[in-house]
Design a protein around this motif. Structure first.
Motif, PDB file in Angstrom:
ATOM      1  N   ILE A 436       0.870  -1.173   0.000  1.00 23.11           N
ATOM      2  CA  ILE A 436       0.000   0.000   0.000  1.00 23.11           C
ATOM      3  C   ILE A 436       0.910   1.228   0.000  1.00 23.11           C
ATOM      4  O   ILE A 436       1.808   1.338   0.846  1.00 23.11           O
ATOM      5  CB  ILE A 436      -0.923   0.024   1.228  1.00 23.11           C
ATOM      6  N   ILE A 437       0.699   2.110  -0.955  1.00 26.74           N
ATOM      7  CA  ILE A 437       1.466   3.353  -1.049  1.00 26.74           C
ATOM      8  C   ILE A 437       0.536   4.503  -0.685  1.00 26.74           C
ATOM      9  O   ILE A 437      -0.443   4.771  -1.383  1.00 26.74           O
ATOM     10  CB  ILE A 437       2.042   3.538  -2.461  1.00 26.74           C
ATOM     11  N   ASP A 438       0.813   5.138   0.423  1.00 27.15           N
ATOM     12  CA  ASP A 438       0.004   6.264   0.894  1.00 27.15           C
ATOM     13  C   ASP A 438       0.600   7.553   0.314  1.00 27.15           C
ATOM     14  O   ASP A 438       1.602   8.063   0.810  1.00 27.15           O
ATOM     15  CB  ASP A 438       0.001   6.300   2.419  1.00 27.15           C
ATOM     16  N   ALA A 439      -0.032   8.041  -0.751  1.00 25.02           N
ATOM     17  CA  ALA A 439       0.426   9.275  -1.394  1.00 25.02           C
ATOM     18  C   ALA A 439      -0.537  10.417  -1.114  1.00 25.02           C
ATOM     19  O   ALA A 439      -0.753  11.301  -1.946  1.00 25.02           O
ATOM     20  CB  ALA A 439       0.596   9.059  -2.891  1.00 25.02           C
ATOM     21  N   THR A 440      -1.150  10.385   0.073  1.00 28.33           N
ATOM     22  CA  THR A 440      -2.042  11.468   0.489  1.00 28.33           C
ATOM     23  C   THR A 440      -1.272  12.484   1.325  1.00 28.33           C
ATOM     24  O   THR A 440      -0.181  12.208   1.832  1.00 28.33           O
ATOM     25  CB  THR A 440      -3.225  10.935   1.314  1.00 28.33           C
ATOM     26  N   THR A 441      -1.849  13.647   1.498  1.00 24.74           N
ATOM     27  CA  THR A 441      -1.260  14.675   2.358  1.00 24.74           C
ATOM     28  C   THR A 441      -1.402  14.252   3.819  1.00 24.74           C
ATOM     29  O   THR A 441      -2.508  13.926   4.256  1.00 24.74           O
ATOM     30  CB  THR A 441      -1.964  16.025   2.153  1.00 24.74           C
ATOM     31  N   PRO A 442      -0.310  14.194   4.581  1.00 25.82           N
ATOM     32  CA  PRO A 442      -0.407  13.765   5.988  1.00 25.82           C
ATOM     33  C   PRO A 442      -1.396  14.629   6.780  1.00 25.82           C
ATOM     34  O   PRO A 442      -1.523  15.829   6.556  1.00 25.82           O
ATOM     35  CB  PRO A 442       1.018  13.960   6.515  1.00 25.82           C
ATOM     36  N   LYS A 443      -2.096  13.973   7.674  1.00 29.59           N
ATOM     37  CA  LYS A 443      -3.077  14.672   8.516  1.00 29.59           C
ATOM     38  C   LYS A 443      -2.818  14.284   9.964  1.00 29.59           C
ATOM     39  O   LYS A 443      -2.427  13.150  10.254  1.00 29.59           O
ATOM     40  CB  LYS A 443      -4.491  14.286   8.081  1.00 29.59           C
ATOM     41  N   ALA A 444      -3.036  15.200  10.864  1.00 30.06           N
ATOM     42  CA  ALA A 444      -2.757  14.976  12.288  1.00 30.06           C
ATOM     43  C   ALA A 444      -3.404  13.665  12.755  1.00 30.06           C
ATOM     44  O   ALA A 444      -4.522  13.347  12.348  1.00 30.06           O
ATOM     45  CB  ALA A 444      -3.300  16.150  13.105  1.00 30.06           C
ATOM     46  N   PRO A 445      -2.671  12.897  13.562  1.00 31.11           N
ATOM     47  CA  PRO A 445      -1.400  13.251  14.219  1.00 31.11           C
ATOM     48  C   PRO A 445      -0.153  12.986  13.364  1.00 31.11           C
ATOM     49  O   PRO A 445       0.953  13.143  13.896  1.00 31.11           O
ATOM     50  CB  PRO A 445      -1.402  12.360  15.457  1.00 31.11           C
ATOM     51  N   GLU A 446      -0.289  12.591  12.095  1.00 32.42           N
ATOM     52  CA  GLU A 446       0.895  12.498  11.230  1.00 32.42           C
ATOM     53  C   GLU A 446       1.400  13.913  10.931  1.00 32.42           C
ATOM     54  O   GLU A 446       0.612  14.799  10.611  1.00 32.42           O
ATOM     55  CB  GLU A 446       0.540  11.806   9.907  1.00 32.42           C
ATOM     56  N   GLU A 447       2.722  14.093  10.977  1.00 36.72           N
ATOM     57  CA  GLU A 447       3.255  15.443  10.812  1.00 36.72           C
ATOM     58  C   GLU A 447       4.460  15.508   9.884  1.00 36.72           C
ATOM     59  O   GLU A 447       5.065  16.571   9.736  1.00 36.72           O
ATOM     60  CB  GLU A 447       3.651  16.026  12.183  1.00 36.72           C
ATOM     61  N   HIS A 448       4.844  14.407   9.239  1.00 35.80           N
ATOM     62  CA  HIS A 448       6.056  14.450   8.423  1.00 35.80           C
ATOM     63  C   HIS A 448       5.817  15.229   7.123  1.00 35.80           C
ATOM     64  O   HIS A 448       4.713  15.239   6.592  1.00 35.80           O
ATOM     65  CB  HIS A 448       6.545  13.034   8.100  1.00 35.80           C
ATOM     66  N   GLY A 449       6.857  15.883   6.619  1.00 33.45           N
ATOM     67  CA  GLY A 449       6.771  16.610   5.360  1.00 33.45           C
ATOM     68  C   GLY A 449       6.320  18.056   5.553  1.00 33.45           C
ATOM     69  O   GLY A 449       5.956  18.494   6.652  1.00 33.45           O
ATOM     70  N   HIS A 450       6.346  18.795   4.440  1.00 25.41           N
ATOM     71  CA  HIS A 450       5.976  20.216   4.456  1.00 25.41           C
ATOM     72  C   HIS A 450       5.049  20.477   3.258  1.00 25.41           C
ATOM     73  O   HIS A 450       5.511  20.665   2.138  1.00 25.41           O
ATOM     74  CB  HIS A 450       7.232  21.084   4.374  1.00 25.41           C
ATOM     75  N   PHE A 451       3.756  20.493   3.503  1.00 29.31           N
ATOM     76  CA  PHE A 451       2.772  20.544   2.422  1.00 29.31           C
ATOM     77  C   PHE A 451       1.813  21.733   2.546  1.00 29.31           C
ATOM     78  O   PHE A 451       0.716  21.719   2.002  1.00 29.31           O
ATOM     79  CB  PHE A 451       1.958  19.243   2.400  1.00 29.31           C
ATOM     80  N   SER A 452       2.212  22.770   3.233  1.00 32.89           N
ATOM     81  CA  SER A 452       1.288  23.870   3.522  1.00 32.89           C
ATOM     82  C   SER A 452       1.149  24.860   2.372  1.00 32.89           C
ATOM     83  O   SER A 452       0.262  25.713   2.397  1.00 32.89           O
ATOM     84  CB  SER A 452       1.735  24.621   4.779  1.00 32.89           C
ATOM     85  N   GLN A 453       2.008  24.761   1.333  1.00 30.14           N
ATOM     86  CA  GLN A 453       1.987  25.770   0.272  1.00 30.14           C
ATOM     87  C   GLN A 453       1.757  25.144  -1.103  1.00 30.14           C
ATOM     88  O   GLN A 453       2.414  25.472  -2.083  1.00 30.14           O
ATOM     89  CB  GLN A 453       3.297  26.568   0.278  1.00 30.14           C
ATOM     90  N   GLU A 454       0.797  24.236  -1.149  1.00 30.98           N
ATOM     91  CA  GLU A 454       0.489  23.569  -2.422  1.00 30.98           C
ATOM     92  C   GLU A 454      -0.191  24.539  -3.392  1.00 30.98           C
ATOM     93  O   GLU A 454      -1.051  25.327  -3.002  1.00 30.98           O
ATOM     94  CB  GLU A 454      -0.426  22.364  -2.160  1.00 30.98           C
TER      95      GLU A 454
END
Length: 489
Positions: A436-454
């Motif tokens: 399974i490849i999770d290619a979604t935008t992380p959502k709390a409580p997941e916090e890895h990556g920097h996706f705030s400026q899509e």
């Protein structure tokens, strides 16, 4: 109106320029399969082919690539032939959810015009040829096979009736080899027959209407009727006729009906066969069918399906009808699911777009895919993307995988799961690990990556897509008219 036989469907394809009649004389091998392979290389709007002059076969007619494009499938559903794929998908889902449709029992059928019960010789009756040069023999690969659970009686037995499409090797004048993949319903019927020590009656129908071929290749639930599903998808009652020998219900509009039985506990070598995986499957010990009655229309049409290195007709025929059940089954557990794409290599890869409620949600969606009827035997790789990604748009999916996926957090590997034995990567045959490849935008409580400026498209982009599309259509019509004037002059 829906098509209840192959002939009316071919007429409709012809009227809408989606059928090529091949009137020149062709050799059965390699011309017919080569032409069908070539048709698939013309792109996703390729036509059906009807061969009417075949060397060595008197009056035989063979239809190929009948389901081999998105326009052909749109016509089968009585939709405009240029209906976009995603629109076809959601319309198919809408009709699927109308299950059960109505079924109409009729007393007689055109396939009863000619009956053969003595000295059956399938090599004389059917215009057989090899599809790929490495095939171990002649195959019938687009027939609908009808069976029932012999351990049940009365109405329960009738309700267990299944219609499926399986590869069939012609092994003798009236003997066939059949491959019942363990995940398919006929394998359950055969197991129960052999537990009882009895043969399993079956009916094999060739040259069918487009919808029952679509449903026969569809991973619906065990207790759902393919005929009731065809009725739902057509929007009108689906006509069937009871066979005299086996008592099985078969499509009214078939060209050929072969009645017989799978011999209990008999296995013979079957294969190799060039499969939808783009590889030869090798030889295996498979059940044996004995045919005791053949019925067919006068001047029957034989329908075949070329399959090989994707894409070919089978990839279109097993596309939307795999996506739709998966979508409905996932939606029952996860209302957030937006769309499902299981078009590739019969859904060995499944792409799901979904909204996410919380961290880890997409992985749960992926796990559910693996436990659906389709996922148990296929679905080796599940890719989950955000609801803003169109799963039918591969550039968007590749972007999501390129930028959202971090193997440390977003890769789930599940070892020791079942897969169809035809998967050449399985080891041993029929077993594999799945991912399974999770290619979604992380959502709390997941916090890895920097996706705030899509980035987002400019606000009037959708309006301009429609405007430019309409302008291109006008230009296309104008060019066609100009070309017609030049030709006429």
């Amino acid at each position: 109106m829906p098509f209840h036989d192959l002939r009316s469907y071919l007429d409709a394809l012809d009227e809408q320029q989606q059928l090529l009649r091949i009137e020149e004389q062709v050799k059965p091998e390699p011309d017919i399969s080569a032409a069908a392979c070539a048709a698939a290389k013309l792109g996703d709007k390729s036509p059906a082919l009807l061969f009417e002059n075949i060397l060595g076969y008197h009056d035989a007619r063979i239809a190929m690539n009948v389901h081999g494009s998105w326009p052909n499938l749109a016509i089968a559903m009585d939709m405009p032939k240029n209906t976009p794929l995603k629109q076809q998908f959601f319309e198919f889902v809408r009709r699927y959810q109308n299950y059960p449709g109505e079924v109409e029992h009729r007393d007689s059928a055109p396939w009863q015009e000619v009956v053969i019960e003595d000295d059956i010789n399938l090599f004389d009756i059917l215009p057989l040829f090899r599809l790929n040069h490495g095939d171990g023999g002649f195959y019938i690969d687009k027939a609908s096979v009808v069976s029932r659970d012999p351990s049940l009686e009365g109405k329960e037995n009738e309700d267990s009736q299944n219609v499926g499409i399986y590869r069939i090797e012609v092994k003798g004048k009236k003997h066939l080899g059949l491959q019942p993949v363990p995940a398919h319903d006929i394998a359950i019927h055969l197991q129960r027959a052999e537990e009882l020590g009895v043969d399993l009656p079956i009916a094999i129908t060739i040259g069918n209407d487009p919808m029952i071929s679509t449903v026969g290749a569809m991973p619906i639930l065990y207790n759902q009727s393919e005929y009731a599903m065809a009725g739902a998808l057509n929007g009108t009652p689906y006509p069937i006729v009871k066979t005299a020998l086996t008592g099985l219900d078969v499509p009214w509009g078939s060209e050929f009906v072969l009645e017989g039985r799978i011999l209990s506990r008999v296995r013979e070598a079957e294969g190799p066969f060039g499969e939808f995986t783009g590889h030869y499957s090798g030889g295996r010990q498979m059940p044996v069918v004995e045919i005791t009655k053949v019925s067919h229309r006068k001047n029957p049409l034989f329908e075949h399906l070329y399959l090989g290195m994707p894409w070919t007709e089978i990839d279109y025929m097993m596309g939307i009808n795999t996506c739709a059940p998966l979508y409905v089954q996932l939606k029952e557990a996860f209302p957030e699911v937006v769309a499902v794409n299981a078009l590739y290599t019969h859904g060995l890869v499944v792409i799901v777009s979904t909204k996410t409620r919380f961290g880890g949600f997409a992985k749960g969606v992926g796990m559910r895919v693996l436990t659906t009827p389709h996922g148990l035997g296929y679905a080796k790789m599940v890719i989950v993307v955000d609801e803003t990604i169109d799963p039918f748009n591969l550039p968007q999916v590749m972007w999501a995988m390129s930028t959202k996926f971090n193997p440390e957090y977003d890769l789930v590997t599940v070892p020791g799961l079942s897969i169809l034995p035809l998967d050449p990567a399985s080891q041993p045959a029929g077993m594999t690990s799945k991912v399974i490849i999770d290619a979604t935008t992380p959502k709390a409580p997941e916090e890895h990556g920097h996706f705030s400026q899509e980035l987002r498209d400019p606000i009037t982009t959708d309006d301009w897509v429609e405007k430019l599309h309409n302008m291109m259509q006008v230009n296309s019509l104008s060019q066609a008219k100009d070309s017609s004037k030049v030709n006429n002059s």
